[in-house]
Design a protein around this motif. Structure first.
Motif, PDB file in Angstrom:
ATOM      1  N   GLN A   1       1.067  10.095  -4.730  1.00 58.79           N
ATOM      2  CA  GLN A   1      -0.186  10.248  -4.500  1.00 58.79           C
ATOM      3  C   GLN A   1      -0.191  10.799  -3.034  1.00 58.79           C
ATOM      4  N   ASP A   2      -0.993  11.704  -2.774  1.00 57.63           N
ATOM      5  CA  ASP A   2      -1.217  12.291  -1.300  1.00 57.63           C
ATOM      6  C   ASP A   2      -1.864  10.960  -0.558  1.00 57.63           C
ATOM      7  N   LEU A   3      -1.149  11.334   0.695  1.00 58.14           N
ATOM      8  CA  LEU A   3      -1.588  10.289   1.759  1.00 58.14           C
ATOM      9  C   LEU A   3      -2.676  10.761   2.611  1.00 58.14           C
ATOM     10  N   GLY A   4      -3.882  10.764   2.064  1.00 54.81           N
ATOM     11  CA  GLY A   4      -5.032  11.121   2.694  1.00 54.81           C
ATOM     12  C   GLY A   4      -5.767  10.310   3.466  1.00 54.81           C
ATOM     13  N   LEU A   5      -7.109  10.832   3.444  1.00 56.72           N
ATOM     14  CA  LEU A   5      -8.137  10.029   4.217  1.00 56.72           C
ATOM     15  C   LEU A   5      -8.304   8.542   3.723  1.00 56.72           C
ATOM     16  N   ASP A   6      -8.123   8.535   2.182  1.00 55.81           N
ATOM     17  CA  ASP A   6      -8.617   7.288   1.992  1.00 55.81           C
ATOM     18  C   ASP A   6      -7.089   6.360   2.205  1.00 55.81           C
ATOM     19  N   PHE A   7      -6.037   6.849   2.240  1.00 58.87           N
ATOM     20  CA  PHE A   7      -4.861   6.079   2.472  1.00 58.87           C
ATOM     21  C   PHE A   7      -4.848   5.416   3.810  1.00 58.87           C
TER      22      PHE A   7
ATOM     23  N   LEU B   1       0.821  -1.099   0.010  1.00 63.19           N
ATOM     24  CA  LEU B   1       0.032  -0.032  -0.128  1.00 63.19           C
ATOM     25  C   LEU B   1       0.803   1.389  -0.164  1.00 63.19           C
ATOM     26  N   LEU B   2       1.619   1.399   0.795  1.00 62.41           N
ATOM     27  CA  LEU B   2       2.564   2.586   1.342  1.00 62.41           C
ATOM     28  C   LEU B   2       3.454   2.838   0.130  1.00 62.41           C
ATOM     29  N   LEU B   3       4.252   1.864  -0.388  1.00 62.21           N
ATOM     30  CA  LEU B   3       5.081   2.036  -1.561  1.00 62.21           C
ATOM     31  C   LEU B   3       4.450   2.213  -2.782  1.00 62.21           C
ATOM     32  N   PRO B   4       3.523   1.673  -3.165  1.00 60.52           N
ATOM     33  CA  PRO B   4       2.785   1.992  -4.507  1.00 60.52           C
ATOM     34  C   PRO B   4       2.512   3.396  -4.755  1.00 60.52           C
ATOM     35  N   LEU B   5       1.954   3.969  -3.458  1.00 62.72           N
ATOM     36  CA  LEU B   5       1.375   5.281  -3.521  1.00 62.72           C
ATOM     37  C   LEU B   5       2.385   6.208  -3.409  1.00 62.72           C
ATOM     38  N   VAL B   6       3.447   5.966  -2.803  1.00 66.14           N
ATOM     39  CA  VAL B   6       4.836   6.983  -2.560  1.00 66.14           C
ATOM     40  C   VAL B   6       5.105   6.940  -3.871  1.00 66.14           C
ATOM     41  N   ASN B   7       5.538   5.898  -4.663  1.00 68.18           N
ATOM     42  CA  ASN B   7       6.072   5.738  -5.859  1.00 68.18           C
ATOM     43  C   ASN B   7       5.518   6.507  -6.875  1.00 68.18           C
ATOM     44  N   ALA B   8       4.154   6.735  -6.838  1.00 70.54           N
ATOM     45  CA  ALA B   8       3.256   7.351  -7.823  1.00 70.54           C
ATOM     46  C   ALA B   8       2.900   8.869  -7.313  1.00 70.54           C
TER      47      ALA B   8
END
Length: 270
Positions: free
Chosen positions: A152-158, A143-150
């Motif tokens: 992406q903002d780590l908001g509520l959905d994260f 979860l964290l790595l794919p979002l960081v690599n893209a």
């Protein structure tokens, strides 16, 4: 039939199956956050899981130079070496910040495996800690790595997905702990050892409620995902309810670990 079983055993023991589960969860993250397919990230997670799990499972055996599984262990070691090379290749294709986070996950894995402090066991043998470290590592990688690599903002959905992903992996591990109850060292203090099998199943079933209903709080709400998640919850609940110490090794190591793969396939089909 014997050849197929030999192949299946190698497929499981070499951690290919669990790596496919991790790959499936990375692809689920891409889908949930509408991220285009990120091949370096997905394959880094796949090969990293092969290397990490094989290191955790066979490090002590290899260092002790035991004869048990000698031929098979050598093949797994060669496969793990090439997987390690692939990990290095895809690691340098990731964003710098992703590489830093990946190193953090690696440190957690090493802490789980190797004794860093004198006269102390590794984190894998710390009473009651194993399940939380494994679940956190899965959340980090899938979860964290794919979002960081893209980027992406780590908001509520994260944060909602972090809780859901942690609960999912936590429940998968509960099934393993129930099945391994008679073989686990009592000092590990796994969840079934501490509260009993019945209470462990109740705990797992109760945790499936927030897993499902947290989906309603997402800002990027997808109705079809509710159907897929409901099927997932029912499947996981059934595997949890019918888990016991007498189940075949394939019950957990193949069928239960197939749940993330099935989850991803359902998303593709629906």
């Amino acid at each position: 039939m014997i050849r197929f079983q030999t192949f299946l055993d190698f497929y499981i023991k070499s951690s290919i199956h669990v790596a496919l589960s991790v790959y499936a969860l990375v692809r689920m993250t891409h889908f949930m956050f509408q991220i285009p397919y990120d091949e370096p990230m997905a394959l880094f997670a796949f090969f990293g899981t092969v290397v990490g799990y094989n290191f955790v499972k066979y490090d002590a055996l290899a260092r002790a130079k035991k004869n048990m599984m000698r031929k098979e262990l050598k093949i797994i070691a060669i496969f793990s070496f090439f997987s390690f090379m692939a990990v290095g290749f895809y690691f340098f294709k990731l964003e710098l910040v992703t590489q830093l986070v990946a190193v953090g996950v690696l440190i957690m894995t090493l802490l789980y495996t190797l004794p860093f402090f004198p006269n102390q066991k590794n984190a894998r043998n710390w009473a009651g800690v194993k399940i939380y470290i494994v679940a956190l590592c899965w959340v980090g990688v899938t979860l964290l790595l794919p979002l960081v690599n893209a980027h992406q903002d780590l908001g509520l959905d994260f944060f909602i997905k972090c809780i859901q992903r942690f609960v999912l992996v936590f429940n998968l591990i509960l099934v393993f702990e129930i099945i391994d109850l008679t073989n686990d060292d009592p000092h590990l203090k796994t969840v079934p050892q501490q509260i009993g099998v019945k209470q462990t199943k109740i705990l797992g079933l109760l945790l499936l409620l927030p897993f499902y209903f947290l989906e309603f709080l997402k800002t990027n709400f997808i109705q079809k995902q509710l159907v897929v998640n409901l099927i997932l919850v029912v499947l996981l609940a059934l595997f949890l309810v019918f888990a016991n110490e007498k189940r075949s090794k394939y019950y957990s190591s193949f069928w239960v670990e197939s749940i993330p793969i099935l989850w991803w396939l359902m998303v593709i089909l629906l």
